[in-house]
Structures are given as C-alpha cells and as structure tokens.
Scaffold this motif. Structure first.
Motif, mmCIF file in Angstrom:
data_model
loop_
_atom_site.group_PDB
_atom_site.id
_atom_site.type_symbol
_atom_site.label_atom_id
_atom_site.label_comp_id
_atom_site.label_asym_id
_atom_site.label_seq_id
_atom_site.Cartn_x
_atom_site.Cartn_y
_atom_site.Cartn_z
ATOM 1 N N SER A 29 0.865 -1.177 0.000
ATOM 2 C CA SER A 29 0.000 0.000 0.000
ATOM 3 C C SER A 29 0.903 1.228 0.000
ATOM 4 O O SER A 29 1.776 1.358 0.873
ATOM 5 C CB SER A 29 -0.877 -0.004 1.259
ATOM 6 O OG SER A 29 -1.245 1.308 1.619
ATOM 7 N N THR A 30 0.713 2.117 -0.965
ATOM 8 C CA THR A 30 1.558 3.322 -0.993
ATOM 9 C C THR A 30 1.284 4.189 0.229
ATOM 10 O O THR A 30 2.175 4.891 0.706
ATOM 11 C CB THR A 30 1.357 4.135 -2.291
ATOM 12 O OG1 THR A 30 -0.022 4.502 -2.403
ATOM 13 C CG2 THR A 30 1.804 3.343 -3.514
ATOM 14 N N GLN A 53 -0.828 -2.378 -6.394
ATOM 15 C CA GLN A 53 -0.779 -2.582 -4.947
ATOM 16 C C GLN A 53 -1.350 -3.965 -4.625
ATOM 17 O O GLN A 53 -2.375 -4.358 -5.190
ATOM 18 C CB GLN A 53 -1.614 -1.536 -4.218
ATOM 19 C CG GLN A 53 -1.150 -0.104 -4.396
ATOM 20 C CD GLN A 53 -1.966 0.862 -3.577
ATOM 21 O OE1 GLN A 53 -1.464 1.533 -2.706
ATOM 22 N NE2 GLN A 53 -3.243 0.952 -3.866
ATOM 23 N N HIS A 57 -5.404 0.167 0.512
ATOM 24 C CA HIS A 57 -6.364 0.457 1.568
ATOM 25 C C HIS A 57 -7.403 1.455 1.083
ATOM 26 O O HIS A 57 -7.065 2.456 0.466
ATOM 27 C CB HIS A 57 -5.675 1.088 2.785
ATOM 28 C CG HIS A 57 -4.610 0.229 3.394
ATOM 29 N ND1 HIS A 57 -3.796 0.653 4.428
ATOM 30 C CD2 HIS A 57 -4.230 -1.037 3.116
ATOM 31 C CE1 HIS A 57 -2.965 -0.318 4.748
ATOM 32 N NE2 HIS A 57 -3.194 -1.343 3.969
ATOM 33 N N GLN A 59 -11.339 3.443 2.346
ATOM 34 C CA GLN A 59 -12.007 3.955 3.538
ATOM 35 C C GLN A 59 -12.618 2.805 4.328
ATOM 36 O O GLN A 59 -13.006 1.802 3.744
ATOM 37 C CB GLN A 59 -13.143 4.911 3.136
ATOM 38 C CG GLN A 59 -12.687 6.174 2.428
ATOM 39 C CD GLN A 59 -12.207 7.235 3.391
ATOM 40 O OE1 GLN A 59 -12.560 7.215 4.569
ATOM 41 N NE2 GLN A 59 -11.393 8.148 2.904
ATOM 42 N N LYS A 123 -17.844 5.212 -9.910
ATOM 43 C CA LYS A 123 -16.676 5.652 -9.133
ATOM 44 C C LYS A 123 -15.410 5.369 -9.929
ATOM 45 O O LYS A 123 -15.139 4.228 -10.287
ATOM 46 C CB LYS A 123 -16.640 4.917 -7.793
ATOM 47 C CG LYS A 123 -15.374 5.199 -6.996
ATOM 48 C CD LYS A 123 -15.479 4.691 -5.572
ATOM 49 C CE LYS A 123 -14.149 4.813 -4.857
ATOM 50 N NZ LYS A 123 -14.223 4.587 -3.420
#
Ligand code: BTN
Length: 256
Positions: A29-30, A53, A57, A59, A123
């Motif tokens: 995860s960056t 990734q 991650h 929300q 989205k």
C-alpha cells in the motif's frame, strides 16, 4: 507511456510535491509506505507511486482494487498541516484531482462526498487521508493523502462491476498515467496552499453529485434517509432529517 520517474518529472511544475519521488513496480500500500517514510523523516512533498498494490487500503477498512498497468496509486506526504487545513484536505484533494483528470481527458468529474470521484455515475477514484499528531504539541505532524484513480479499462471483480468505472470507459482515451500524476501534483500543490481561503468549496458544491438529492446515510448511529443540503465551511456535509439540519463529519452517503 509507462509510469517512470523521468517522464513524471518532465511534466511537473511544483515546488515541493513530487520533488522526492519514488516509483515502484509494486507496493503493498503506498499509503502504508508513505506513513512509514514520514516517520523516518521523509521531506514534505514526498510522493510514492506504484504500478500495482497488493493490499491497497480504502475507507473504513475496505480494500482498493489496484491491478497493474491500469491505474494510478499514489500517496503524498504533507508535513505540518495547520489544524484548520487538516479537515479541508480530503475535500480539497477531490477538487484538485477532478481538475487534473479533466485537464488530460474529455470528461466531467463529480464528487460524491467526501472522497469519491464519479464520472457518469461510476466511481473512478477514491481518496484516503491519514496522518499523525505530534504527541508533545498536540498539533498535526503530517498527513498522507492517498489517491487511487482507475485510468485504463479493466475487468473489475463482480462486486465492483455495477459501481466502478475507468477514465477510459468514460471517454475512450487511454490517458498517460505519468502526465495525469504530474497534473494531479501540480493542481494539488496550488489547491492545498490556498485551501484555507475556502474558495474551492464553491467548486466542491458545483461538482457535488449529492447536494440537493435525497440520500441514504450510514454513520456511527446506523443507516437512515435524509436530504443532502449543502457543505459547511469545513467541507462537511449538511443534511436535513425529519426537518432538522445536522452536519456529517464522517459517514457514507448514497444517492437514493
Ligand atoms: C476509497 O475509495 O475508499 C479510498 C481509496 C484510496 C486508495 C488509494 S490508492 C493509493 C493509496 N494507497 C492505499 O493503500 N490507498 C490509497
């Protein structure tokens, strides 16, 4: 054009953002890497971007689908944000990201409060801002702004198929990810530097796909219906429920 340091830098017009730039073929995860870099003393404006990734991650503990070669998965370290800038960072980043996408692709980007970017009802990007406070002063020590953008056409997993989309799906253009990243950093540096004058909120309202609409809200008190009315001076969503107005600081909002 691939996601290379030299190519990104050739489009960069920033003072700080991206001047310390790490481009990785793969990261878990960056955001996790940028949080660790921040604790190790990385400079303000450090940017970590990965081609894919393995544990992106999102929300509320969700994961963020991050396949190779299709998206932009980037985290930006902003040191010492003032306590008045901190609550504005995600909304301001959403506006900057919308401007950046529109600068490289013939699309219209909307914002679904507070961290989703939408094109044609789908989205195409999400934002996850994390950070830490200085335990001695109680002031914000740093923020890490993570942005994931679905750029090129991709076969989404079944659960995302009805809701997710890509910039390429929306306009047919396979946008150059390096150019898009540089545009994002250029827009973000200016937008965050000016955020406290709150002028960007006018654009947030204009781009909102929830204001003026009936919504379903999920927050710490449960799930309920309301009407999204406006943004307050900190970019929080004002909703009306049973004739009374409330300000949402956190929560998930779906248009009904
Ligand atoms: C969301 O839609 O819930 C937020 C998604 C944020 C995803 C980005 S991708 C780059 C950065 N690294 C992460 O692990 N998450 C953010």
């Amino acid at each position: 054009m691939s996601l290379t340091k030299a190519h990104i830098e050739s489009h960069l017009r920033t003072r700080a953002l991206g001047r310390a730039l790490t481009v990785l073929p793969v990261a878990d995860s960056t955001n996790r890497l940028a949080m660790a870099a921040a604790k190790d003393g990385a400079p303000h404006g450090t940017v970590i971007v990965a081609d894919t990734q393995t544990d992106g991650h999102g929300q509320k503990g969700r994961s963020f689908f991050s396949p190779a070669g299709c998206g932009l998965y980037v985290s930006i370290l902003w040191r010492s944000p003032s306590s008045s800038l901190l609550p504005l960072m995600t909304s301001c980043t959403a506006v900057a990201a919308a401007r950046a996408i529109e600068s490289v692709a013939p699309v219209s980007v909307q914002i679904k409060w507070v961290n989703d970017l939408i094109i044609d009802g789908r989205k195409i990007a999400g934002i996850l801002t994390q950070g830490e406070f200085d335990p001695t002063t109680g002031q914000p020590a740093f923020a890490v702004i993570g942005i994931g953008i679905n750029v090129h056409r991709v076969d989404f997993p079944d659960e995302l198929k009805p809701i997710a989309g890509t910039v390429q799906d929306a306009c047919g253009v396979a946008v150059d990810r390096g150019e898009l990243l540089a545009a994002l950093l250029n827009e973000l540096e200016t937008a965050l530097s000016e955020a406290e004058n709150r002028a960007f909120l006018t654009e947030s309202r204009r781009r909102s796909c929830v204001i003026g609409r009936p919504v379903r809200v999920t927050d710490s008190s449960g799930t309920y219906t309301a009407d999204a009315v406006d943004l307050d001076e900190n970019g929080q969503l004002i909703i009306e429920r049973d004739g009374a107005r409330h300000t949402l600081i956190a929560g998930d909002v779906q248009v009904r």
